[in-house]
Design an enzyme around this catalytic site. Sequence first.
Site, PDB file in Angstrom:
ATOM      1  N   GLU A  79       0.692  -1.262  -0.047  1.00 15.94           N
ATOM      2  CA  GLU A  79      -0.025   0.141   0.057  1.00 15.94           C
ATOM      3  C   GLU A  79       0.799   1.055  -0.133  1.00 15.94           C
ATOM      4  O   GLU A  79       1.723   1.352   0.893  1.00 15.94           O
ATOM      5  CB  GLU A  79      -1.035  -0.120   1.297  1.00 15.94           C
ATOM      6  CG  GLU A  79      -2.032   0.937   1.107  1.00 15.94           C
ATOM      7  CD  GLU A  79      -3.052   0.887   2.135  1.00 15.94           C
ATOM      8  OE1 GLU A  79      -3.491  -0.139   2.390  1.00 15.94           O
ATOM      9  OE2 GLU A  79      -3.648   1.946   2.788  1.00 15.94           O
ATOM     10  N   LYS A 259      -8.265  -1.137  11.009  1.00 16.36           N
ATOM     11  CA  LYS A 259      -7.413  -1.560   9.672  1.00 16.36           C
ATOM     12  C   LYS A 259      -5.964  -0.530   9.280  1.00 16.36           C
ATOM     13  O   LYS A 259      -5.057  -0.987   9.043  1.00 16.36           O
ATOM     14  CB  LYS A 259      -8.242  -1.293   8.416  1.00 16.36           C
ATOM     15  CG  LYS A 259      -7.823  -1.751   7.314  1.00 16.36           C
ATOM     16  CD  LYS A 259      -6.976  -1.071   6.174  1.00 16.36           C
ATOM     17  CE  LYS A 259      -6.611  -1.645   4.884  1.00 16.36           C
ATOM     18  NZ  LYS A 259      -5.681  -0.883   4.226  1.00 16.36           N
ATOM     19  N   ASP A 275       3.930 -14.425  11.667  1.00 18.12           N
ATOM     20  CA  ASP A 275       2.622 -14.850  11.179  1.00 18.12           C
ATOM     21  C   ASP A 275       1.551 -13.862  11.345  1.00 18.12           C
ATOM     22  O   ASP A 275       1.080 -13.507  12.633  1.00 18.12           O
ATOM     23  CB  ASP A 275       2.214 -16.152  11.943  1.00 18.12           C
ATOM     24  CG  ASP A 275       0.917 -16.606  11.435  1.00 18.12           C
ATOM     25  OD1 ASP A 275       0.070 -15.875  11.036  1.00 18.12           O
ATOM     26  OD2 ASP A 275       0.667 -17.784  11.901  1.00 18.12           O
ATOM     27  N   HIS A 372      -2.901  10.006  -0.357  1.00 20.57           N
ATOM     28  CA  HIS A 372      -3.056   8.843  -1.090  1.00 20.57           C
ATOM     29  C   HIS A 372      -2.813   9.040  -2.354  1.00 20.57           C
ATOM     30  O   HIS A 372      -1.926   8.236  -3.032  1.00 20.57           O
ATOM     31  CB  HIS A 372      -4.422   8.182  -0.893  1.00 20.57           C
ATOM     32  CG  HIS A 372      -4.274   7.424   0.275  1.00 20.57           C
ATOM     33  ND1 HIS A 372      -5.270   6.377   0.611  1.00 20.57           N
ATOM     34  CD2 HIS A 372      -3.729   7.257   1.557  1.00 20.57           C
ATOM     35  CE1 HIS A 372      -5.061   5.551   1.756  1.00 20.57           C
ATOM     36  NE2 HIS A 372      -4.205   6.132   2.281  1.00 20.57           N
TER      37      HIS A 372
HETATM   38  C1  MEV Z   1      -6.216   3.063   4.658  1.00 24.11           C
HETATM   39  O1  MEV Z   1      -5.574   2.070   4.317  1.00 24.11           O
HETATM   40  C2  MEV Z   1      -6.396   3.221   6.039  1.00 24.11           C
HETATM   41  C3  MEV Z   1      -7.226   4.433   6.779  1.00 24.11           C
HETATM   42  O2  MEV Z   1      -8.425   4.171   6.342  1.00 24.11           O
HETATM   43  C4  MEV Z   1      -7.460   4.113   8.195  1.00 24.11           C
HETATM   44  C5  MEV Z   1      -8.216   5.133   9.028  1.00 24.11           C
HETATM   45  O3  MEV Z   1      -9.443   5.440   8.318  1.00 24.11           O
HETATM   46  O4  MEV Z   1      -8.041   5.326   9.986  1.00 24.11           O
HETATM   47  C6  MEV Z   1      -6.801   5.694   6.339  1.00 24.11           C
END
Ligand code: MEV
Length: 420
Positions: A79, A259, A275, A372
């Site tokens: 990513e 995430k 792992d 991004h």
């Molecule tokens: C993207 O990979 C991760 C985010 O969505 C985390 C978040 O929203 O806190 C930017």
Amino acid sequence: MSGLRKFYRKTVQERWSTLYEKEILTEKQVEYLKDKTYAPEFGDSMIENYITDYTVPEGLSFHYLIDGREYLVPMVTEEPSVIAASSHGAGLVKKAGGFKTRIEQRLMIGQILLENCENYAEVCQRIEEKKAAILEVANKAHYSLVKRGGGARWLRCRQLADDLMSIDMAVDVQEAMGANMLNTMLEAAADYIHTKLDQNVLLSILSNYATECLAVAECSLPLSLLGKNGLTGEEIGRKIAQASRVAQLDPYRAATHNKGIMNGIDAVVMATGNDWRAIESGAHAFAARSGQYRGLSKWKVSADQLKGRIELPLPVGTVGGSIGILPLVKINQKILGIRNATELERVIACVGLSQNLAALYALISEGIQRGHMRLQAKSLAIAAGAKPDELFQVLNVMRKNEKNDLATAKAVVARIRRNR
Ligand code: MEV
């Protein structure tokens, strides 16, 4: 699939030929597989039906100051924004004096699950009486661990239903993640419980819900450090704290919040040969420990500081399993400069918190898309066929575009080539 019988018995070369002969891949595609096969001797001995090495980019994240020590952190991720975000968050924390961590113990948990045990209280009592013998059987099954200072430490019983119970065993696995050791010890103990205590064992296996292997990382940033894009530090701090509150209240947001944390954690877990599925499942189980899934980190404003804290299970190791096999893991451990598994846990917890800080900071200020998109432009340019010597020019043009996707990237590459 027909024609692929006994694929596992073939050599890697034979597998490539089969994929070509059965018209699953073209000659060019098979050549590509061969070209990307860096370490067949490792791959073929590690997994079944090996055909190539699937590579994921690795980079370094900077600015980590943890408990007074600086770290360079190798991260494996596909990513584009992850490493930049990690370094950004760590840089902010470094300016404020760095992260502080806390680890109280490092025990792994295994389960021996019993069925048909309606007489729970009685079984519990018998387990309690025979505790020393059960722990001894487990320790004898992996005596080298005991010689290294580790071993089974305690047992506890938990009733799961009228007829089901779990006997949990906590084991000090020293420097390893310990899955194999733990499973060997559990199976020996389960055999004892079956034969000597006459209980019906359903199964025995380690638990990835590593509640006795928790790592905590904290940081405290003066609000004056946070101002950006016309927003004051106070406003940014307040909004980060609000975003953190939402992740405690709403599982939809909590999943995304976590995430982002796992973006960083998994990248280091992978770089160190651990792992990541085990770490993921443990982290999410921990996030749901109250009965509702919540954010793993919390941020709050207190006086003139933004204070962040993360706590999660991090049963990682520095030896054992694929760690000893993959040469890159040794190199990454050297880059990290960690001295033991506990130190690795500390670093990983800080990476999770830093990643989360950077994500929340971006989300409540400029939004995530701008940063991004800047980083994704490079991936798009490469996917659009830009050669390394064209990238600089292509990215310069793409940077000025309102919106970039594969089609616009292809158009930019084509235009630049036409104008050469
Ligand atoms: C993207 O990979 C991760 C985010 O969505 C985390 C978040 O929203 O806190 C930017």
